[in-house]
Design a protein around this motif. Structure first.
Motif, PDB file in Angstrom:
ATOM      1  N   LYS A  91       0.811  -1.221   0.000  1.00 43.88           N
ATOM      2  CA  LYS A  91       0.000   0.000   0.000  1.00 43.88           C
ATOM      3  C   LYS A  91       0.844   1.270   0.000  1.00 43.88           C
ATOM      4  N   LEU A  92       1.804   1.384   0.909  1.00 38.29           N
ATOM      5  CA  LEU A  92       2.618   2.587   0.979  1.00 38.29           C
ATOM      6  C   LEU A  92       3.470   2.743  -0.276  1.00 38.29           C
ATOM      7  N   GLU A  93       4.071   1.649  -0.711  1.00 38.82           N
ATOM      8  CA  GLU A  93       4.884   1.674  -1.932  1.00 38.82           C
ATOM      9  C   GLU A  93       4.031   2.102  -3.136  1.00 38.82           C
ATOM     10  N   LEU A  94       2.824   1.578  -3.219  1.00 43.07           N
ATOM     11  CA  LEU A  94       1.917   1.913  -4.313  1.00 43.07           C
ATOM     12  C   LEU A  94       1.511   3.380  -4.256  1.00 43.07           C
ATOM     13  N   ILE A  95       1.139   3.869  -3.091  1.00 43.30           N
ATOM     14  CA  ILE A  95       0.742   5.276  -2.952  1.00 43.30           C
ATOM     15  C   ILE A  95       1.884   6.205  -3.354  1.00 43.30           C
ATOM     16  N   LYS A  96       3.097   5.886  -2.948  1.00 47.10           N
ATOM     17  CA  LYS A  96       4.248   6.720  -3.304  1.00 47.10           C
ATOM     18  C   LYS A  96       4.438   6.766  -4.818  1.00 47.10           C
ATOM     19  N   LEU A 109       2.211   6.082  -7.242  1.00 43.20           N
ATOM     20  CA  LEU A 109       1.096   6.735  -7.921  1.00 43.20           C
ATOM     21  C   LEU A 109       1.125   8.251  -7.712  1.00 43.20           C
ATOM     22  N   THR A 110       1.549   8.681  -6.535  1.00 43.86           N
ATOM     23  CA  THR A 110       1.677  10.118  -6.274  1.00 43.86           C
ATOM     24  C   THR A 110       2.759  10.710  -7.168  1.00 43.86           C
ATOM     25  N   GLU A 111       3.882  10.016  -7.274  1.00 43.24           N
ATOM     26  CA  GLU A 111       4.961  10.478  -8.156  1.00 43.24           C
ATOM     27  C   GLU A 111       4.455  10.620  -9.592  1.00 43.24           C
ATOM     28  N   PHE A 112       3.733   9.602 -10.073  1.00 42.98           N
ATOM     29  CA  PHE A 112       3.213   9.650 -11.444  1.00 42.98           C
ATOM     30  C   PHE A 112       2.198  10.777 -11.612  1.00 42.98           C
ATOM     31  N   SER A 113       1.308  10.944 -10.631  1.00 41.87           N
ATOM     32  CA  SER A 113       0.260  11.957 -10.769  1.00 41.87           C
ATOM     33  C   SER A 113       0.831  13.371 -10.816  1.00 41.87           C
ATOM     34  N   PHE A 114       2.015  13.585 -10.205  1.00 38.59           N
ATOM     35  CA  PHE A 114       2.634  14.899 -10.233  1.00 38.59           C
ATOM     36  C   PHE A 114       3.673  15.049 -11.347  1.00 38.59           C
ATOM     37  N   THR A 115       3.817  14.036 -12.189  1.00 34.51           N
ATOM     38  CA  THR A 115       4.684  14.141 -13.362  1.00 34.51           C
ATOM     39  C   THR A 115       3.976  15.012 -14.395  1.00 34.51           C
ATOM     40  N   PRO A 116       4.645  16.038 -14.936  1.00 29.41           N
ATOM     41  CA  PRO A 116       4.006  16.854 -15.981  1.00 29.41           C
ATOM     42  C   PRO A 116       3.482  15.973 -17.122  1.00 29.41           C
ATOM     43  N   ILE A 117       2.325  16.325 -17.627  1.00 28.61           N
ATOM     44  CA  ILE A 117       1.628  15.506 -18.632  1.00 28.61           C
ATOM     45  C   ILE A 117       2.520  15.217 -19.834  1.00 28.61           C
ATOM     46  N   ASP A 118       3.220  16.232 -20.348  1.00 26.09           N
ATOM     47  CA  ASP A 118       4.050  16.019 -21.536  1.00 26.09           C
ATOM     48  C   ASP A 118       5.253  15.120 -21.260  1.00 26.09           C
ATOM     49  N   GLU A 119       5.651  14.963 -19.991  1.00 26.34           N
ATOM     50  CA  GLU A 119       6.766  14.071 -19.656  1.00 26.34           C
ATOM     51  C   GLU A 119       6.320  12.627 -19.443  1.00 26.34           C
ATOM     52  N   ARG A 120       5.013  12.379 -19.409  1.00 26.18           N
ATOM     53  CA  ARG A 120       4.501  11.017 -19.220  1.00 26.18           C
ATOM     54  C   ARG A 120       4.526  10.215 -20.516  1.00 26.18           C
ATOM     55  N   GLU A 121       4.569  10.910 -21.630  1.00 27.67           N
ATOM     56  CA  GLU A 121       4.503  10.229 -22.920  1.00 27.67           C
ATOM     57  C   GLU A 121       5.682   9.306 -23.122  1.00 27.67           C
ATOM     58  N   GLY A 122       5.419   8.196 -23.726  1.00 32.54           N
ATOM     59  CA  GLY A 122       6.473   7.233 -24.009  1.00 32.54           C
ATOM     60  C   GLY A 122       6.620   7.055 -25.509  1.00 32.54           C
ATOM     61  N   GLU A 123       6.688   5.824 -25.906  1.00 34.70           N
ATOM     62  CA  GLU A 123       6.895   5.510 -27.313  1.00 34.70           C
ATOM     63  C   GLU A 123       5.588   5.640 -28.109  1.00 34.70           C
ATOM     64  N   PRO A 124       5.689   5.719 -29.446  1.00 33.52           N
ATOM     65  CA  PRO A 124       4.485   5.871 -30.254  1.00 33.52           C
ATOM     66  C   PRO A 124       3.548   4.674 -30.115  1.00 33.52           C
ATOM     67  N   GLU A 125       2.246   4.959 -30.225  1.00 34.92           N
ATOM     68  CA  GLU A 125       1.231   3.901 -30.231  1.00 34.92           C
ATOM     69  C   GLU A 125       0.502   3.981 -31.564  1.00 34.92           C
ATOM     70  N   PHE A 126       0.252   2.829 -32.155  1.00 38.72           N
ATOM     71  CA  PHE A 126      -0.324   2.808 -33.497  1.00 38.72           C
ATOM     72  C   PHE A 126      -1.072   1.499 -33.727  1.00 38.72           C
ATOM     73  N   ARG A 127      -1.842   1.494 -34.802  1.00 41.68           N
ATOM     74  CA  ARG A 127      -2.518   0.294 -35.288  1.00 41.68           C
ATOM     75  C   ARG A 127      -1.870  -0.094 -36.614  1.00 41.68           C
ATOM     76  N   VAL A 128      -2.033  -1.362 -36.991  1.00 40.49           N
ATOM     77  CA  VAL A 128      -1.460  -1.847 -38.241  1.00 40.49           C
ATOM     78  C   VAL A 128      -2.606  -2.392 -39.087  1.00 40.49           C
ATOM     79  N   HIS A 129      -2.856  -1.738 -40.233  1.00 38.77           N
ATOM     80  CA  HIS A 129      -3.948  -2.145 -41.121  1.00 38.77           C
ATOM     81  C   HIS A 129      -3.354  -2.945 -42.280  1.00 38.77           C
ATOM     82  N   LEU A 130      -3.295  -4.274 -42.104  1.00 45.86           N
ATOM     83  CA  LEU A 130      -2.633  -5.142 -43.081  1.00 45.86           C
ATOM     84  C   LEU A 130      -3.490  -5.461 -44.294  1.00 45.86           C
TER      85      LEU A 130
END
Length: 162
Positions: free
Chosen positions: A63-68, A70-91
């Motif tokens: 619980k404590l580890e999880l709260i810490k 999630l709090t860290e993530f929630s206070f991460t600036p939105i533009d810094e949360r982005e990771g790698e591209p997400e896409f669909r593949v239309h074969l």
């Protein structure tokens, strides 16, 4: 903290992170089984809520580890949360021509955009996930954002898995 980093951290501890959109609000759900333990805004910094009933069933030492985390993530600036591209593949050139992957077995199939109604199937790939499939199955074309079969995923749609 990147969203993908949080997903991995949660998965290692038996949780999962699900993107959801409801009433023009985008947010992440932290789930354990069917219980939602917490919600974190995908558009506002620091907007983070927990659910007592869901949290009550979680292991005490997490619980404590999880709260810490999630709090860290929630206070991460939105533009810094982005990771790698997400896409669909239309074969294939029809409505069932979208490449889908199954979360438990890793199988690939062509189906609809959402993979529904087949539970556990998803059509949104991250670059690293697609590259793993491409390595195992070289008949798949290599990722190239300029290739029209690779369609960028809408940032506001519901993500199931990753």
């Amino acid at each position: 903290m990147k969203t993908n980093e949080l997903k991995v951290w949660l998965k290692e501890r038996g949780y999962r992170l699900v993107f959801n959109r409801h009433d023009d609000k985008s947010y992440f759900l932290v789930k354990m089984g069917y219980y939602t333990l917490a919600t974190i805004s995908a558009t506002e910094i620091g907007d983070f809520n927990t659910d007592y009933c869901g949290f009550f069933i979680s292991e005490n030492y997490l619980k404590l580890e999880l709260i810490k985390k999630l709090t860290e993530f929630s206070f991460t600036p939105i533009d810094e949360r982005e990771g790698e591209p997400e896409f669909r593949v239309h074969l294939l050139a029809n409505k069932y021509g979208w490449l889908n992957w199954e979360e438990d077995t890793g199988l690939l199939s062509c189906n609809t955009k959402s993979g529904e109604p087949m539970v556990g199937w998803h059509s949104i790939f991250t670059l690293s996930k697609y590259e793993k499939y491409h390595k195992w199955n070289p008949i798949l074309p290599p990722y190239n954002s300029g290739n029209p079969i690779f369609k960028e995923a809408d940032k506001n749609e519901v993500r199931k898995g990753s």
